[in-house]
Design an enzyme around this catalytic site. Structure first.
Site, PDB file in Angstrom:
ATOM      1  N   LYS A 103       0.844  -1.204   0.000  1.00  0.00           N
ATOM      2  CA  LYS A 103       0.000   0.000   0.000  1.00  0.00           C
ATOM      3  C   LYS A 103       0.871   1.243   0.000  1.00  0.00           C
ATOM      4  O   LYS A 103       2.034   1.211   0.447  1.00  0.00           O
ATOM      5  CB  LYS A 103      -0.962   0.032   1.188  1.00  0.00           C
ATOM      6  CG  LYS A 103      -0.326   0.103   2.591  1.00  0.00           C
ATOM      7  CD  LYS A 103       0.028   1.498   3.050  1.00  0.00           C
ATOM      8  CE  LYS A 103       0.713   1.519   4.418  1.00  0.00           C
ATOM      9  NZ  LYS A 103       1.463   2.735   4.691  1.00  0.00           N
TER      10      LYS A 103
ATOM     11  N   GLY B  13       7.469   1.560   4.670  1.00  0.00           N
ATOM     12  CA  GLY B  13       6.250   2.378   4.704  1.00  0.00           C
ATOM     13  C   GLY B  13       5.201   1.867   3.744  1.00  0.00           C
ATOM     14  O   GLY B  13       4.246   2.572   3.410  1.00  0.00           O
TER      15      GLY B  13
ATOM     16  N   ASP C 128      -2.205  -1.712   9.849  1.00  0.00           N
ATOM     17  CA  ASP C 128      -2.414  -1.740   8.394  1.00  0.00           C
ATOM     18  C   ASP C 128      -2.914  -3.092   7.875  1.00  0.00           C
ATOM     19  O   ASP C 128      -3.069  -3.272   6.674  1.00  0.00           O
ATOM     20  CB  ASP C 128      -1.094  -1.434   7.667  1.00  0.00           C
ATOM     21  CG  ASP C 128      -0.597  -0.026   7.950  1.00  0.00           C
ATOM     22  OD1 ASP C 128      -1.432   0.863   8.190  1.00  0.00           O
ATOM     23  OD2 ASP C 128       0.631   0.170   7.911  1.00  0.00           O
TER      24      ASP C 128
END
Ligand code: C5P
Length: 312
Positions: free
Chosen positions: A18, A108, A146
């Site tokens: 993502k 990230g 996440d």
């Protein structure tokens, strides 16, 4: 564990990375997390997780970033398998987990969360549990902020600490160039730096911006590029000043816009079409500004079973 009707000997699940098109960070909460308003966007850069029956629990990681992933009990995929097993059965039978890794580690891009989400889907099918989505979502939320989005994919608004996910009905297919750093960043450290830079300034409760929602509805890459932002960017730049040069280089070489992905250090550049992506990837690679450069299209589906794995 009783053998179930649909049980298989091995299951492979593909799961995307993502990026965050927008990341608004609210105040630090009493539990140490921060409330967020974020727009997650799944891009076509995938890990594949294969689970199979085994005599003992194990995890192994292959691929370009494989040697950087812990394979002990702190591996998020292993944690996912164990939590699902303990939630559903008294005497879970062990699995061997093999992760074929393309998503950068500590970049990230939620690679570890992606592997955890993929493992939940894969073990559910391998063990024939047919667990409902509510249970998978609650285990996902306990594993990390996440993981829920990795189950969902597409483009979605994340709230809470990121674990509450609501799909966005957007238009458009976007082309991305991802500038990957050699060394990862710790998410926790970037949040601490964000707090330090803010000092005792009042931080409002986070909301997604109207500009971002309008841009997603329009499907226009230029509008999306203008609306992208990330409250963790300054903190990541403060810890890694070189990232500012990476962002400047991408913009100079023709990206429509660029933004830090999550807590970084990956920088995501939005470009015009596949040709724009190739041009920017070549320019960034030649400049040496980034350690590794990848191209991807988004949005793509979340974790899903594949019948023909990349590595059998
Ligand atoms: O949930 P996850 O394991 O991804 O978070 C890693 C770390 O990032 C947390 O321990 C916390 O320090 C920080 N974090 C935060 N606020 C969030 C998400 C993560 O402060 N919403």
């Amino acid at each position: 564990m009783s053998p179930a009707r649909h049980a298989r000997t091995r299951v492979t699940v593909r799961v995307p990375a993502k990026i965050n098109l927008e990341l608004v960070v609210g105040p630090r909460r009493p539990d140490g997390y921060h409330d967020l308003a974020t727009v997650f966007h799944a891009v076509g850069l995938y890990d594949e997780v294969t689970v199979s029956h085994a005599d003992e629990w194990s995890v192994r990681v292959r691929g370009p970033y494989g040697d950087r992933v812990p394979t002990g009990p702190d591996n998020l995929a292993m944690a996912a398998a164990l939590r699902l097993a303990h939630a559903c059965v008294d005497d879970p039978s062990p699995v061997a987990i093999c992760i074929d890794k393309e998503i950068p580690v500590a970049g990230g891009m939620a690679g570890g969360s992606a592997d955890a989400a993929a493992t939940l889907i894969a073990c559910d099918l391998l063990w024939g549990l047919d667990a409902d989505r509510e249970l998978l979502d609650s285990i996902a939320a306990a594993l990390g902020s996440d993981v829920n989005f990795a189950l969902t994919g597409g483009t979605a608004i994340g709230s809470g600490r990121g674990e509450r996910v609501l799909p966005v009905l957007g238009r458009g297919r976007y082309h991305w160039v991802l500038a990957v750093s050699e060394e990862g960043l710790s998410t926790a450290e970037v949040f601490v730096e964000c707090d330090r830079l803010r000092g005792d300034r009042d931080v409002p409760s986070p909301e997604p911006s109207a500009a971002m929602m309008t841009a997603l509805r329009s499907g226009e890459p230029a509008a999306l590029a203008r609306a992208m932002s990330n409250d963790l960017q300054e903190a990541a730049f403060s810890l890694r000043p070189h990232l500012r040069e990476v962002l400047d280089a991408g913009l100079e070489y023709g990206a429509l816009g660029g933004v830090l992905s999550g807590s970084g250090p990956t920088v995501a550049f939005l470009v015009n079409g596949a040709e724009g992506a190739l041009d920017l990837a070549v320019a960034l690679t030649a400049s040496g500004a980034a350690y590794d450069v990848k191209r991807a299209v988004g949005p793509v589906h979340g974790a899903h079973v594949v019948e023909t794995p990349r590595v059998p």
